[in-house]
Design an enzyme around this catalytic site. Structure first.
Site, PDB file in Angstrom:
ATOM      1  N   VAL A 275      40.130  42.866  41.439  1.00  0.00           N
ATOM      2  CA  VAL A 275      40.736  41.971  40.451  1.00  0.00           C
ATOM      3  C   VAL A 275      39.547  41.319  39.749  1.00  0.00           C
ATOM      4  O   VAL A 275      38.895  40.439  40.303  1.00  0.00           O
ATOM      5  CB  VAL A 275      41.641  40.920  41.116  1.00  0.00           C
ATOM      6  CG1 VAL A 275      42.225  39.974  40.070  1.00  0.00           C
ATOM      7  CG2 VAL A 275      42.762  41.610  41.901  1.00  0.00           C
ATOM      8  N   PRO A 276      39.211  41.771  38.537  1.00  0.00           N
ATOM      9  CA  PRO A 276      37.874  41.518  37.976  1.00  0.00           C
ATOM     10  C   PRO A 276      37.656  40.128  37.384  1.00  0.00           C
ATOM     11  O   PRO A 276      37.488  39.967  36.180  1.00  0.00           O
ATOM     12  CB  PRO A 276      37.766  42.610  36.898  1.00  0.00           C
ATOM     13  CG  PRO A 276      39.167  42.802  36.433  1.00  0.00           C
ATOM     14  CD  PRO A 276      40.022  42.649  37.658  1.00  0.00           C
ATOM     15  N   CYS A 277      37.590  39.136  38.260  1.00  0.00           N
ATOM     16  CA  CYS A 277      37.310  37.777  37.788  1.00  0.00           C
ATOM     17  C   CYS A 277      35.902  37.676  37.205  1.00  0.00           C
ATOM     18  O   CYS A 277      35.609  36.752  36.436  1.00  0.00           O
ATOM     19  CB  CYS A 277      37.510  36.764  38.906  1.00  0.00           C
ATOM     20  SG  CYS A 277      36.667  37.138  40.453  1.00  0.00           S
ATOM     21  N   HIS A 278      35.027  38.634  37.534  1.00  0.00           N
ATOM     22  CA  HIS A 278      33.668  38.623  36.983  1.00  0.00           C
ATOM     23  C   HIS A 278      33.677  38.920  35.482  1.00  0.00           C
ATOM     24  O   HIS A 278      32.683  38.670  34.801  1.00  0.00           O
ATOM     25  CB  HIS A 278      32.788  39.643  37.712  1.00  0.00           C
ATOM     26  CG  HIS A 278      33.315  41.048  37.662  1.00  0.00           C
ATOM     27  ND1 HIS A 278      34.277  41.509  38.530  1.00  0.00           N
ATOM     28  CD2 HIS A 278      33.023  42.099  36.841  1.00  0.00           C
ATOM     29  CE1 HIS A 278      34.545  42.773  38.254  1.00  0.00           C
ATOM     30  NE2 HIS A 278      33.808  43.156  37.218  1.00  0.00           N
TER      31      HIS A 278
END
Length: 294
Positions: free
Chosen positions: A261-264
């Protein structure tokens, strides 16, 4: 919360680049501090005690990029380009049929479901969480799974950080039962970081455990294409709450499934990287790694 029982020591590095991250982390930290001065490969290698040739080989094997290319990838200008200077509506983009490569495959690879509000309010009650620590391209990773899929992916700074990493994750679901089980978690770590195993026909199932608001934010993050980025404001608009930028930022910071889950890929309005629960160096590392894989 169940008492923490240390997982068995990791014996095999199932991720080929895993051992490189200690060196890569030092390089990224140096680049981050001095990128405006464009430090040379020789200077960076000298500061971390390696030959330029050796450093170039290790870094390129890990990132798919040379240190010089990575240096360009962490500049503010690059961050702004990630945000889509061409004004593409990133969260609404439909991909062309036949688009190939890791970018497309990663977006098709993940399927998700959310636990019900009642299950979330139980704070993990009745839930069995199996966990294990494994090497990854971004350091030691903690994988947490349920019978419904991947529920947690976090990073420890080193072997000594295992306990803190586990406690940080386990306190999110304090009533769950936690079982150390390397055999159950190993298949997940291999699939997550091996682009050769990203396939829509065999999707990676993740389960989102959070409040309704948090889940909607995390679902929005899953829409961000590989190699792109959005701002917190973009996410707020996507979930229909354009004034909730701060709340969105808090929910992004609570994302329990790093990388997948690409919070970056959520950046500040100016392109600044802003915060990251597992450290800005690691955020830069992930964005640079994606730039090399895309």
């Amino acid at each position: 919360m169940n008492a923490f029982s240390p997982a068995p020591a990791t014996a095999i590095d199932i991720t080929p680049e895993g051992a490189d991250y200690a060196v890569v982390k030092q390089v990224i930290e140096l680049i981050t501090l001095d990128y405006r001065e464009q430090p040379s490969l020789e200077r960076i290698a000298g500061e971390i005690g390696q030959s330029p040739t050796q450093l170039q080989k290790v870094f390129t094997r890990w990132a798919g990029l040379s240190p010089k290319a990575f240096l360009q990838a962490v500049t503010l200008d690059h961050a702004k380009r990630l945000l889509g200077s061409d004004q593409l509506p990133l969260l609404e983009t439909s991909y062309e049929v036949g688009l190939s490569g890791p970018s497309r495959l990663h977006d098709l690879f993940v399927t998700h479901e959310a636990m019900s509000p009642g299950e979330w309010k139980a704070k993990g009650g009745g839930l069995t969480m199996r966990y294990g620590f494994h090497p990854s391209p971004f350091g030691l990773a903690l994988v947490m799974v349920t019978d419904r899929g991947l529920a947690g992916l976090a990073f420890a700074d080193d072997e000594g950080g295992r306990d803190c990493c586990f406690e940080d994750m386990a306190k999110r679901w304090p009533n769950a039962t936690y079982l150390a089980d390397q055999q159950a978690t190993a298949p997940y770590i291999g699939r997550v970081f091996d682009a050769g195993r990203w396939a829509a026909e065999e999707p990676l199932r993740v389960v989102l455990i959070g409040s309704d608001f948090q889940v909607r934010v995390w679902q929005s993050l899953l829409k961000i294409p590989f190699g792109k980025a959005v701002t917190y404001s973009d996410v707020a608009r996507d979930i229909g709450q354009p004034t909730a930028r701060r709340a969105v930022g808090a929910a992004i910071g609570r994302n329990p499934i790093s990388f997948v889950v690409p919070c970056h890929r959520a950046l500040g309005k100016s392109g600044a990287l802003t915060g990251y629960h597992w450290g800005l160096t690691r955020k830069r590392a992930i964005l640079g790694w994606e730039a090399g894989k895309g």
